[in-house]
Each structure stands twice: as structure tokens, then as C-alpha cells.
Design an enzyme around this catalytic site. Structure first.
Site, mmCIF file in Angstrom:
data_model
loop_
_atom_site.group_PDB
_atom_site.id
_atom_site.type_symbol
_atom_site.label_atom_id
_atom_site.label_comp_id
_atom_site.label_asym_id
_atom_site.label_seq_id
_atom_site.Cartn_x
_atom_site.Cartn_y
_atom_site.Cartn_z
ATOM 1 N N CYS A 46 46.772 -20.539 24.471
ATOM 2 C CA CYS A 46 45.666 -20.878 23.563
ATOM 3 C C CYS A 46 45.220 -22.321 23.766
ATOM 4 C CB CYS A 46 46.094 -20.708 22.109
ATOM 5 S SG CYS A 46 46.828 -19.121 21.772
HETATM 6 C C1 BEZ Z 1 50.391 -18.021 23.961
HETATM 7 O O1 BEZ Z 1 50.365 -19.071 24.530
HETATM 8 O O2 BEZ Z 1 49.647 -17.761 23.015
HETATM 9 C C2 BEZ Z 1 51.350 -16.946 24.422
HETATM 10 C C3 BEZ Z 1 52.075 -17.141 25.561
HETATM 11 C C4 BEZ Z 1 52.946 -16.138 25.997
HETATM 12 C C5 BEZ Z 1 53.052 -14.960 25.271
HETATM 13 C C6 BEZ Z 1 52.307 -14.788 24.132
HETATM 14 C C7 BEZ Z 1 51.439 -15.782 23.693
#
Ligand code: BEZ
Length: 213
Positions: A46
Site C-alpha cells: 500500500c
Molecule cells: C500489503 O502490503 O498490504 C500486503 C503485503 C503482503 C500481503 C498482504 C498485504
């Protein structure tokens, strides 16, 4: 909650955000909107998505599109995280992140998929047009960062369809030839709309140079 489909009116809402309370339809005004959810603050994928979206914010503005993110964390958390995004991605996030602690927006837009996660929003994107109609929906898994250049490409395609009655072919990029929508058949209208002419590969497949170039 019902699943939103293309052509549906994008539900309006009031919600807190990193920049204060937002009334969604009022925020969008008479332009386009890109509403996108992400699983949680202070997560790696994100961080890169929001950073990149901020870096290309001028591209969204050129298309008269406002960007607005959402997750179920609170506004204070969003503001702290934005400092991290700015530091690590070399940008200055100016678009709002909705603080959807009560899941009002996530529920309206069906952004929580309980069999994927009962608490976190998935990676949804909604493109909303100036009439507040939903024109694109997409859903990515939490572990796959989205391609925000693709969102810009779809905005270009939708805006061309609305302004010039053309569709865009496979892997189309700005400047490539486009396709005249099959419903347009009147010779006089075709001549007027496509002064550069068109190639009729098949009666249903008519190719013309991108009209706004
Ligand atoms: C994330 O950065 O939102 C994320 C990374 C790995 C698995 C799930 C979410």
C-alpha cells in the site's frame, strides 16, 4: 450491501478522512473520481501504491479526475502513515484517505470480502464519471499491488468513448488507432466525426486514427 455494477450510481456518503470530513459527491463535483481501497496503513504494498498515485497525481488532474483512497484505519493513523509515504516514496500525498473505521464506505462499496479477510478491505478500484455512474470496477488481492498506469489508461479510454464514440482495442495505448463503436452507422455522421477516414476491416471492425490527436 449490494454488489455495485457498471452503470449503477456510485453511493454517496459522508466520512472522516486524513484531511477532515468528506461528502463524497460534493468532493467529486462535476469531474471524474477514482475511489480505491487498500488493506491497512503501514503495510508495504500500500505504501508503494499510494506513493506512486501521489507521484502521478498531475496525470489524474489532467483528466479532471480526483483520487480518493480508503481503508478501515482512523484518520490519525492515516496522517502518520502519510508522513512515512512521503519520506519513503519521495512525494507529498495530497489526496485524502478516508478513515473508514465504522466500515460505512467499505460496506456500501462491498470492499470487505470475508472469505479473503474479515477485517481488511481488499484492493478495489472504482472509476466514477461526472454523472456519478460507476464506469469501472476491479478487485485485486492484498498481496498484488495495482498498476495505476492502467487506471489512467482506462480513464483515457472512457473519456474517448464519451467524447468521440470510439472504443479502444486490445493493449491500446494513447495515440494508437481506435475502433468506431458498432452502433454508429450513418455515413454522414461517420464522415463528420472521423474526418481522417477509417479502415473497414470488417463491417463490425472499423479502425480510425485516435480522433483527439
Ligand atoms: C500489503 O502490503 O498490504 C500486503 C503485503 C503482503 C500481503 C498482504 C498485504
Amino acid at each position: 450491501m449490494t454488489t455495485l455494477r457498471l452503470g449503477d450510481t456510485a453511493p454517496d456518503f459522508e466520512q472522516d478522512s486524513s484531511i477532515g470530513k468528506i461528502k463524497f459527491h460534493e468532493f467529486l463535483g462535476d469531474g471524474w473520481g477514482v475511489l480505491f481501497s487498500h488493506p491497512a496503513d503501514f503495510t508495504p504494498v500500500c505504501t508503494t501504491e499510494l506513493g506512486y498515485t501521489s507521484i502521478v497525481s498531475g496525470e489524474f488532474a489532467k483528466r479532471n479526475a480526483k483520487v480518493i483512497a480508503v481503508s478501515v484505519d482512523d484518520a490519525e493513523s492515516h496522517r502518520k502513515w502519510i508522513e512515512d509515504i512521503n519520506d519513503t516514496q519521495n512525494t507529498k500525498v495530497e489526496f485524502p484517505i478516508l478513515a473508514d473505521e465504522d466500515r460505512k464506505v467499505s460496506t456500501l462499496y462491498d470492499m470487505i470480502h470475508p472469505n479473503a479477510s474479515t477485517t481488511a478491505t481488499v484492493r478495489s478500484v472504482f472509476i466514477i464519471d461526472p454523472a456519478k455512474k460507476v464506469r469501472l470496477t476491479l478487485t485485486y488481492p492484498a498481496s498484488t499491488g495495482r498498476n495505476f498506469n492502467e487506471i489512467l489508461r482506462v480513464l483515457d479510454s472512457l473519456q474517448l468513448t464519451d467524447s468521440h464514440s470510439v472504443a479502444t482495442p486490445v493493449n491500446w495505448e494513447d495515440g494508437d488507432d481506435v475502433i468506431i463503436v458498432p452502433s454508429l452507422k450513418d455515413e454522414a455522421v461517420l464522415k463528420e466525426k472521423f474526418p481522417k477516414g477509417y479502415k473497414e476491416v470488417r463491417p463490425y471492425l472499423r479502425v480510425t486514427p485516435q480522433p483527439n490527436k
